[in-house]
Design an enzyme around this catalytic site. Structure first.
Site, PDB file in Angstrom:
ATOM      1  N   HIS A   5       0.797  -1.230   0.000  1.00  0.00           N
ATOM      2  CA  HIS A   5       0.000   0.000   0.000  1.00  0.00           C
ATOM      3  C   HIS A   5       0.827   1.277   0.000  1.00  0.00           C
ATOM      4  CE1 HIS A   5      -2.327  -3.273   1.885  1.00  0.00           C
ATOM      5  NE2 HIS A   5      -3.256  -2.837   1.066  1.00  0.00           N
ATOM      6  N   ARG A  88      -2.235  10.894  14.848  1.00  0.00           N
ATOM      7  CA  ARG A  88      -3.433  11.108  14.043  1.00  0.00           C
ATOM      8  C   ARG A  88      -3.945  12.511  14.306  1.00  0.00           C
ATOM      9  NH1 ARG A  88      -8.310  10.613  12.005  1.00  0.00           N
ATOM     10  NH2 ARG A  88     -10.171  10.756  13.304  1.00  0.00           N
ATOM     11  N   GLU A 181     -14.975   9.154  17.034  1.00  0.00           N
ATOM     12  CA  GLU A 181     -14.340   9.178  15.716  1.00  0.00           C
ATOM     13  C   GLU A 181     -14.204   7.736  15.256  1.00  0.00           C
ATOM     14  OE1 GLU A 181     -11.580   7.261  16.910  1.00  0.00           O
ATOM     15  OE2 GLU A 181     -10.172   8.517  15.804  1.00  0.00           O
ATOM     16  N   MET A 182     -13.316   7.429  14.295  1.00  0.00           N
ATOM     17  CA  MET A 182     -13.343   6.079  13.729  1.00  0.00           C
ATOM     18  C   MET A 182     -11.957   5.441  13.528  1.00  0.00           C
ATOM     19  SD  MET A 182     -16.472   6.532  11.026  1.00  0.00           S
ATOM     20  CE  MET A 182     -16.728   4.779  10.881  1.00  0.00           C
ATOM     21  N   GLU A 183     -10.910   6.013  14.083  1.00  0.00           N
ATOM     22  CA  GLU A 183      -9.567   5.494  13.776  1.00  0.00           C
ATOM     23  C   GLU A 183      -8.618   5.311  14.964  1.00  0.00           C
ATOM     24  OE1 GLU A 183     -10.833   8.208  12.066  1.00  0.00           O
ATOM     25  OE2 GLU A 183     -11.386   7.161  10.217  1.00  0.00           O
ATOM     26  N   SER A 205     -15.680  18.514  15.047  1.00  0.00           N
ATOM     27  CA  SER A 205     -16.259  19.131  13.844  1.00  0.00           C
ATOM     28  C   SER A 205     -17.775  19.236  13.949  1.00  0.00           C
ATOM     29  CB  SER A 205     -15.897  18.310  12.608  1.00  0.00           C
ATOM     30  OG  SER A 205     -16.402  16.994  12.741  1.00  0.00           O
ATOM     31  N   ASP A 206     -18.376  18.498  14.893  1.00  0.00           N
ATOM     32  CA  ASP A 206     -19.830  18.528  15.088  1.00  0.00           C
ATOM     33  C   ASP A 206     -20.102  18.110  16.530  1.00  0.00           C
ATOM     34  OD1 ASP A 206     -18.944  15.949  13.423  1.00  0.00           O
ATOM     35  OD2 ASP A 206     -20.470  15.307  14.844  1.00  0.00           O
TER      36      ASP A 206
HETATM   37  N1  ADE Z   1     -15.895  12.277  12.785  1.00  0.00           N
HETATM   38  C1  ADE Z   1     -16.379  13.523  12.850  1.00  0.00           C
HETATM   39  N2  ADE Z   1     -17.625  13.536  13.355  1.00  0.00           N
HETATM   40  C2  ADE Z   1     -17.928  12.236  13.617  1.00  0.00           C
HETATM   41  C3  ADE Z   1     -19.039  11.594  14.150  1.00  0.00           C
HETATM   42  N3  ADE Z   1     -20.118  12.297  14.491  1.00  0.00           N
HETATM   43  N4  ADE Z   1     -19.010  10.252  14.273  1.00  0.00           N
HETATM   44  C4  ADE Z   1     -17.923   9.561  13.904  1.00  0.00           C
HETATM   45  N5  ADE Z   1     -16.836  10.102  13.397  1.00  0.00           N
HETATM   46  C5  ADE Z   1     -16.827  11.434  13.259  1.00  0.00           C
END
Ligand code: ADE
Length: 237
Positions: A5, A88, A181-183, A205-206
């Site tokens: 990769h 990250r 988040e996801m990582e 971000s939210d």
């Molecule tokens: N990354 C940014 N906002 C997120 C959310 N609400 N859920 C998962 N990953 C995110």
């Protein structure tokens, strides 16, 4: 030597790596903060850029989205490219009422609904934590940031963006979890398995419970800059 990769030669990726999720953001960060950034790999659009940060060699490489993706890149970087430290830099959804959109979160632990923490050692779920020296460095680097609140605490890495159940968020918030988040789980587990160092520094971000907290473009820029500044200064700490 290339990996499945990454096409950079060994030596073309620095021991210190900043890792955003988004490849476009990787390019932007590389061009913003590195002197003389060079593109050294671009497999599947995942760019890796190497240059220097205040004279120290540093790379910026995207992870893509999700735990499996970050596990692939982090494993290859630690195992085959001699990478020592990965931070990250990404976004998260704020969960805690104490965190507002645009705040920065330094992830002192990563909870998850992924099976990953069970895959390494039979009958054990790994405790996923960042490197202490990076966390210590982030504590110092965060002091220089005056205009954006920086929170230190646990986050939650979800395997599904759209499937975070109310009972899960409620339970996690009670345990002091700051965002989702996801990582980060993938990065922390990989660092543990490969003998590397890792940390996740995130911008909210939210907000899961307050969609009205939209960021202005200027706010987004300041918080993004604060996160990257803390991360780059932590890598060289
Ligand atoms: N990354 C940014 N906002 C997120 C959310 N609400 N859920 C998962 N990953 C995110």
């Amino acid at each position: 030597m290339a990996t499945p990769h990454i096409t950079a030669d060994v030596g073309e990726i620095a021991p210190l790596v900043l890792m955003p999720g988004d490849p476009r953001r990787a390019e932007r960060i590389a061009k913003d903060i590195l002197d003389d950034p060079k593109l050294v790999s671009e497999v599947r659009g995942i760019g890796a850029w190497t240059g220097t940060y205040n004279g120290t060699p540093m790379s910026v490489m995207a992870s893509g989205m999700g735990i499996p993706s970050v596990c692939i890149y982090a494993t290859e970087l630690y195992r085959f490219y001699g990478v020592k430290r990965i931070i990250r830099v990404g976004t998260c959804g704020a969960m805690s009422p104490n965190v507002r959109v645009r705040d920065v979160i330094v992830a002192t632990a990563a909870h998850t609904n992924s099976s990953l923490p069970h895959l390494f050692v039979p009958d054990a779920s790994l405790s996923l934590a960042p490197s202490f020296s990076l966390l210590h460095g982030a504590g110092h680097a965060a002091k220089a940031v005056k205009d954006v609140p920086v929170h230190f605490g646990p986050i939650y890495s979800s395997d599904h963006f759209y499937l975070v159940k109310p009972a899960t968020t409620e339970g996690l918030i009670k345990l002091g979890t700051l965002g989702v988040e996801m990582e980060a789980t993938g990065l922390y587990a990989t660092a543990m398995a490969e003998g590397g160092e890792a940390l996740a520094i995130l911008t909210a971000s939210d907000h899961l419970f307050d969609p009205s907290q939209d960021m202005t473009a200027a706010e987004r820029e300041t918080s993004y800059q604060a996160m990257v500044e803390i991360a780059a200064n932590t890598l060289v700490f």
